[in-house]
Motif scaffolding. Structure first.
Motif, mmCIF file in Angstrom:
data_model
loop_
_atom_site.group_PDB
_atom_site.id
_atom_site.type_symbol
_atom_site.label_atom_id
_atom_site.label_comp_id
_atom_site.label_asym_id
_atom_site.label_seq_id
_atom_site.Cartn_x
_atom_site.Cartn_y
_atom_site.Cartn_z
ATOM 1 N N ARG A 1 0.322 31.858 30.074
ATOM 2 C CA ARG A 1 1.728 31.487 29.945
ATOM 3 C C ARG A 1 2.318 31.089 31.293
ATOM 4 O O ARG A 1 3.072 30.117 31.412
ATOM 5 C CB ARG A 1 2.519 32.647 29.330
ATOM 6 C CG ARG A 1 2.234 32.859 27.846
ATOM 7 C CD ARG A 1 3.306 33.748 27.220
ATOM 8 N NE ARG A 1 3.303 35.081 27.793
ATOM 9 C CZ ARG A 1 2.595 36.112 27.342
ATOM 10 N NH1 ARG A 1 1.797 35.935 26.276
ATOM 11 N NH2 ARG A 1 2.655 37.291 27.906
ATOM 12 N N ALA A 2 1.978 31.850 32.329
ATOM 13 C CA ALA A 2 2.495 31.526 33.663
ATOM 14 C C ALA A 2 1.975 30.164 34.120
ATOM 15 O O ALA A 2 2.698 29.375 34.747
ATOM 16 C CB ALA A 2 2.086 32.603 34.657
ATOM 17 N N GLY A 3 0.707 29.885 33.806
ATOM 18 C CA GLY A 3 0.149 28.588 34.182
ATOM 19 C C GLY A 3 0.863 27.435 33.489
ATOM 20 O O GLY A 3 1.143 26.404 34.095
ATOM 21 N N LYS A 4 1.126 27.646 32.169
ATOM 22 C CA LYS A 4 1.855 26.595 31.448
ATOM 23 C C LYS A 4 3.255 26.392 32.017
ATOM 24 O O LYS A 4 3.727 25.257 32.167
ATOM 25 C CB LYS A 4 1.945 26.961 29.969
ATOM 26 C CG LYS A 4 0.607 26.876 29.227
ATOM 27 C CD LYS A 4 0.778 27.233 27.759
ATOM 28 C CE LYS A 4 -0.560 27.107 27.014
ATOM 29 N NZ LYS A 4 -0.422 27.473 25.588
ATOM 30 N N ALA A 5 3.915 27.521 32.343
ATOM 31 C CA ALA A 5 5.261 27.413 32.905
ATOM 32 C C ALA A 5 5.228 26.693 34.253
ATOM 33 O O ALA A 5 6.058 25.820 34.556
ATOM 34 C CB ALA A 5 5.885 28.802 33.054
#
Length: 634
Positions: free
Chosen positions: A115-119
């Motif tokens: 999720r952090a990577g997508k954000a």
């Protein structure tokens, strides 16, 4: 760091995984040699979340199983998967439980990392899009401002102690950049105190733009710049923009110069009208006084002759003024044509001297004429060349104190023929030399009493240019004399043809007496012409309108009709057409006497049936010849 690594591509993550696994295995081997495998599970616990995040839960489970097997082999009995010691079995169980929990934690951590990577990727994409939008907007901004072709700039104030002490260039478009000296280097980021358009005043920029940086507003002003090619003017329109100042400016030099030229032309027009009124009053005053004298009963014959001489001189002076004005008008309209012929320059000089002789003798000037050693003939308009040279001689006589010295010289060079008139008169100041050939310009405004409309030099310059030459002036300054030179191209020089033999002058016979009708709404002009014709012995009838003329012609048939064109009611043109349609008068000699003398006016009178067209004042000799010709037409 684990979250950051989890966002890498698969190949990158694989490299990290292989490297980390190798490091764990090496560390396990080292610990196994030292502590017989009991501490190797600590490394497994540390590596499980990392491996799970990188490659998923299955990789973590595989690593945990490999670790448990490896640990069992190093416990008692050594090298056997069967663990006999109670403590060893408890330790393997604890490692299994803890490892499973760590695998679960790594799995959750992988989700968080994803999720952090997508954000972060979304933020990075958004930032990239914003950067591209900013670049696109800046490109559009540059293209729009550069394509406009109008100089534009943005300046930002520089504060010291709370006050604006200078301005900094934040942006200049291509049109504005071209106005800077190339040696100035980088413009954007520089101070207006040191870098600015060529010729601009830094104080003007600061004083006019600084207030707009402090307070919102607009301003428009003109900037005068002294450049190498003369004075230039720029119109600046500036406005506030969030603490900075944006400004457009354009070169309005042509507009300012045109306004100055109009102002100068208006001033010269006023001077010309005042001078014209003065010059016309000069001959009108003696004409009016002579008219009073002629009414005196005790007037002698000598006095009458003197009055006639004065009237002729003053009317001739007025005619010259009008001729100059008409010549200027014709040249302006391109209607003046040169009548070229083979002419001797010596004869031109002699005619010019005769034109100026009265004023030369009146002021007792010494005149020296230096002709060429050999005769020189050119193809030119004899009358116009003599007119120009006579004008230069007259000016020299006017502006030279009595008893002065005037010299006329002719030189023939390889490239041109030069006729020069020099004097030791009042001279011309250097700053006025360039303006003396302008229309309505006086050589010296302080000498209006010398007369003239200020068109003589402009007319002379145009006449010489029509010959393909030029007219120049030079002077040593005030009271140091002046020299005017006519430069003619050498290609107008010709070989003169032999002069034809002249017949002996014929004896002029007495005028034949004619029946004449005079038609003019100007009563004084009509009566004066009638009196003159009656003194010549003609029978004259006089009327003052076109309608009266038609009535008279019903019972009176003249041989000659002298007809003014500008009659009230029925015009002279209408009267002429009626005369040509009447059987009794269709063959009479009609003479137009008018103040209109342009080519189209003569064409109108010819079309209406007139035989002659004379402009006022009429030359008496020419009029008599026209009247006398009526007999030959009968």
């Amino acid at each position: 760091m684990i979250v950051r690594i989890a966002q890498y591509r698969l190949t990158t993550r694989l490299m990290f995984g292989i490297a980390s696994t190798a490091a764990v295995l090496l560390a396990q081997q080292a610990l196994a040699l030292i502590a017989h495998g009991r501490l190797t599970f600590l490394l497994l616990s540390a590596a499980l979340p990392f491996v799970t995040v990188l490659f998923g839960a299955w990789s973590g489970a595989l690593l945990l199983a490999a670790g448990l097997i490896y640990g069992a082999l190093w416990m008692q009995p050594l090298g056997s998967l069967e663990v006999l010691g109670e403590n060893d079995r408890v330790m393997l169980l604890a490692v299994f439980v803890v490892g499973a929990l760590l695998i679960l934690a790594g799995k959750q951590l992988a989700k968080v990392a994803q999720r952090a990577g997508k954000a972060e990727a979304a933020n990075r994409d958004a930032a990239q899009r914003l950067l591209e939008l900013e670049r696109d907007a800046r490109h559009r901004f540059d293209v729009a401002l550069n394509s406009a072709g109008v100089p534009f700039f943005i300046v930002t104030p520089v504060l010291r102690d709370g006050h604006i002490t200078e301005l900094r260039w934040d942006y200049v478009n291509d049109a504005a950049a071209r106005l800077f000296n190339p040696a100035a280097g980088i413009v954007v980021g520089s101070s207006t105190l040191y870098v600015r358009p060529v010729g601009w005043d830094a104080d003007v920029l600061l004083s006019r733009l600084a207030p707009l940086a402090e307070h919102d507003g607009r301003d428009a002003f003109d900037v005068r710049v002294q450049a190498e090619d003369g004075e230039h003017w720029f119109h600046v329109v500036a406005a506030s923009l969030e603490g900075s100042v944006v400004a457009w400016f354009g070169d309005v030099t042509p507009r300012v110069r045109a306004e100055q030229a109009l102002s100068e032309a208006d001033r010269r027009k006023d001077e010309f009208l005042a001078t014209l009124a003065h010059e016309l009053r000069n001959p009108l005053a003696p004409i009016r006084q002579v008219a009073e004298i002629l009414e005196q009963p005790r007037l002698t014959d000598d006095g009458r002759k003197w009055c006639v001489a004065v009237l002729r001189r003053q009317s001739a002076a007025m005619a010259l003024l009008l001729d100059d004005l008409l010549d200027v008008s014709r040249i302006t309209r391109g209607a003046l044509a040169l009548r070229k012929e083979v002419v001797s320059l010596r004869e031109v000089v002699d005619e010019a001297v005769e034109i100026a002789r009265p004023i030369l003798e009146a002021k007792a000037h010494e005149l020296l004429v230096k002709p060429l050693a050999r005769p020189l003939h050119v193809e030119a308009d004899r009358l116009r060349l003599a007119q120009v040279l006579g004008n230069l001689l007259t000016n020299a006589a006017k502006y030279t104190p009595p008893g002065g010295h005037i010299e006329v010289a002719t030189t023939a060079e390889d490239a041109e023929i030069v006729l020069s008139v020099s004097d030791n008169g009042i001279g011309i100041e250097p700053d006025k030399l360039s303006a003396i050939f302008s229309m309505f310009s006086q050589v010296n405004p302080d000498h209006h009493r010398e007369g003239g409309l200020g068109i003589g030099l402009a007319l002379s310059k145009s006449l010489i240019e029509m010959h393909g030459g030029r007219l120049t002036a030079s002077s040593g300054g005030k009271d140091r004399g002046s020299c005017f030179s006519v430069h003619l191209p050498v290609d107008i020089r010709v070989v003169a043809a032999p002069a034809p033999a002249r017949d002996a002058p014929a004896i002029v016979s007495a005028l034949v007496k004619r029946c004449i009708l005079v038609v003019d709404d100007n009563v004084d002009a009509a009566d004066a012409l009638t009196a003159l014709l009656e003194l010549e012995g003609h029978e004259v009838r006089t009327v003052y309108s076109g309608e009266e003329a038609i009535d008279v012609l019903n019972h009176y048939v003249p041989e000659v009709v002298l007809l003014d064109l500008g009659l009230p009611g029925m015009s002279g043109i209408d009267v002429a057409r009626r005369i040509r349609t009447m059987p009794a008068t269709k063959d009479v000699t009609m003479i137009a006497i008018t103040g209109w003398g342009q080519p189209h006016d003569r064409a109108r009178t010819a079309e209406a049936g007139f035989d002659f067209h004379f402009t006022k004042p009429v030359d008496v000799v020419q009029l008599n010849e026209a009247i006398d010709s009526a007999g030959t037409a009968a």
